[in-house]
Design an enzyme around this catalytic site. Structure first.
Site, PDB file in Angstrom:
ATOM      1  N   ILE A 256       0.805  -1.088   0.085  1.00 39.17           N
ATOM      2  CA  ILE A 256      -0.090  -0.097  -0.020  1.00 39.17           C
ATOM      3  C   ILE A 256       0.870   1.383   0.175  1.00 39.17           C
ATOM      4  CG2 ILE A 256      -2.146  -1.183   1.060  1.00 39.17           C
ATOM      5  CD1 ILE A 256      -1.273   0.438   3.657  1.00 39.17           C
ATOM      6  N   CYS A 266       6.205  -9.529 -13.821  1.00 37.44           N
ATOM      7  CA  CYS A 266       5.070 -10.294 -13.559  1.00 37.44           C
ATOM      8  C   CYS A 266       3.832  -9.404 -13.589  1.00 37.44           C
ATOM      9  CB  CYS A 266       5.127 -10.912 -11.957  1.00 37.44           C
ATOM     10  SG  CYS A 266       6.370 -12.050 -12.040  1.00 37.44           S
ATOM     11  N   ARG A 333      12.106  -4.245 -16.906  1.00 43.23           N
ATOM     12  CA  ARG A 333      10.906  -4.649 -17.687  1.00 43.23           C
ATOM     13  C   ARG A 333       9.704  -3.851 -17.229  1.00 43.23           C
ATOM     14  NH1 ARG A 333      11.217 -11.057 -17.970  1.00 43.23           N
ATOM     15  NH2 ARG A 333      12.488 -10.834 -15.655  1.00 43.23           N
TER      16      ARG A 333
END
Length: 443
Positions: A256, A266, A333
């Site tokens: 959070i 991912c 990435r």
């Protein structure tokens, strides 16, 4: 136990090294001859804390080997783990060509019982396709060989993968075979000895669990970024809100932290793939679409703040601290840094960048450019820069020499994409300080 792992990427190497460290005989198979030769020489092609030491120890002990010979790999292992890439297709779906190619290869060469395990993150229903591919190859050979299929998704955090594997919070196994379940339970017993953390379920549920976990974490991040953007408009401090939220045990503090958007191999890929899978079964996954939309927008926030502060960016130079999508990895990435740099270049600005480990990866992606200077230290990146943008929360950025920063920058402006510093302290120190969800709106 004898284990074969197809794929010497992130998941394959971590899995292989940890399994070998527990005493198993592991053979990693990869089609990339250059990468395999590097590994055979003891060179590790990715940055993951502790991985190089683990690989060397197991290789020296004769428990970890690397090859490009697929037949050797199939002959070697009772367990055939598929850990190859599943890159996103143009429509966002997971590309299964490498997974199914391995499945066909296993079927072409297997002569005794195997447990074929998908470690790659794959859409629901992939295990059925893997089973069909193995069976098809066996039928072409007119061979009758027993095998079982299982899904065993990984839950490894880049930068902490060794600890995650050695002391897992859960090991998810999906299979319809009691024999495969017991064999996998024995395989993971060294890692779950103190507490049985294996969760056995049907294959499709296991496949969905992996996507669900990543989508849930991505949702928490995007929701906090949405709240941060609201906080700026309301005149609230998102960090105070975060403490108030996290103190609720139903919510907790993990994932959070507002910032410049999530990246990596991912979350972006898996959210898109789950969306696409939902479309394929006729369901509109509107929350997933919103998660991705918010994240894409969030990656523009730092650039928008810099543009609003300076106006015309032509001829400006921005120092960037942090290129990797998160600390303790060299993975760029889907990194927020890439969106920021490309936006700055489009606006006519130059970049002086520093990252503790990701500079070679940045050079590989962008090559030599006149508007990009890769610097050896964080202070060097400040030289000749008009402002500083912090994109990755590396530990070394948490307590810098602010007097040196102010003296070096052409203007005392810091754009903090990870909320590392206290706004009031920065203002008293004479900085124009812009964080995420803290203070006035600037865009």
């Amino acid at each position: 136990m004898r284990i074969t792992i197809f794929g010497s990427g992130y998941v394959g190497l971590v899995t292989g090294a940890c399994m070998a460290d527990a005493g198993n005989d592991v053979l990693c198979v990869d089609v990339d001859e250059r990468k395999t030769a590097m590994l055979q020489r003891g060179e590790v092609p990715i940055h993951e804390p502790g991985l190089d030491t683990l690989i060397k120890r197991s290789a020296d002990a004769g428990r970890l080997h690397f090859t490009t010979n697929a037949k050797e790999g199939v002959d070697h292992g009772l367990f055939q783990l598929i850990a190859v890439g599943t890159p996103p297709d143009e429509d966002g779906s997971a590309d299964l060509r490498y997974v199914l190619a391995v499945a066909r290869t296993i079927g072409e060469h297997m002569n005794d019982y195997k447990v074929v395990v998908t470690k790659s993150t794959v859409p629901v229903g992939t295990a059925d396709k893997v089973r069909a591919a193995v069976r098809e190859s066996l039928q072409k050979r007119r061979a009758s060989v027993e095998f079982d299929i299982a899904s065993n998704p990984e839950f490894l955090k880049e930068g902490a993968a060794i600890g995650d594997f050695m002391k897992p919070d859960r090991v998810v196994v999906g299979t319809d075979s009691p024999r495969a379940a017991e064999l996998l339970r024995a395989l993971y017993e060294p890692f779950t000895r103190n507490h049985d953390r294996m969760i056995v379920m049907d294959v499709r549920s296991a496949e969905l669990t992996k996507y669900a976990a990543n989508a849930m974490l991505a949702t928490k991040i995007s929701f906090m970024n949405e709240l941060a953007n609201l906080a700026e408009r309301f005149g609230a401090d998102i960090e105070s809100v975060r403490v108030g939220l996290g103190s609720d045990p139903r919510i907790g503090y993990a994932f959070i932290y507002p910032g410049a958007g999530y990246g990596g191999s991912c979350f972006p890929k898996d959210v898109q793939a789950l969306q696409r899978s939902a479309q394929d079964v006729g369901y509109d996954a509107s929350i997933l679409a919103a998660v991705e939309s918010v994240n894409n927008r969030q990656k523009q926030v730092l650039f928008n703040k810099i543009k609003a502060h300076f106006g015309d960016l032509r001829g400006k130079t921005v120092a960037i601290w942090g290129l990797a999508f998160k600390p303790n990895t060299d993975d760029m990435r889907e990194a927020a840094s890439r969106v920021l740099m490309e936006s700055l270049w489009s606006a006519g600005a130059k970049v002086r960048a520093y990252d503790p480990v990701a500079m070679p990866e940045c050079l590989r992606i962008y090559g030599q450019r006149a508007d990009l200077m890769l610097c050896k230290t964080s202070p060097e990146a400040l030289q000749g820069a008009d402002a500083l943008a912090i994109v990755t929360e590396w530990r070394e950025f948490r307590s810098p020499d602010f007097d040196h920063i102010k003296a070096t920058l052409r203007s005392p402006a810091i754009f903090d994409g990870r909320n590392l510093y206290d706004p009031e302290h920065m203002r008293k120190a004479g900085f124009d300080y812009y964080a995420i969800g803290r203070g006035k709106l600037l865009e």
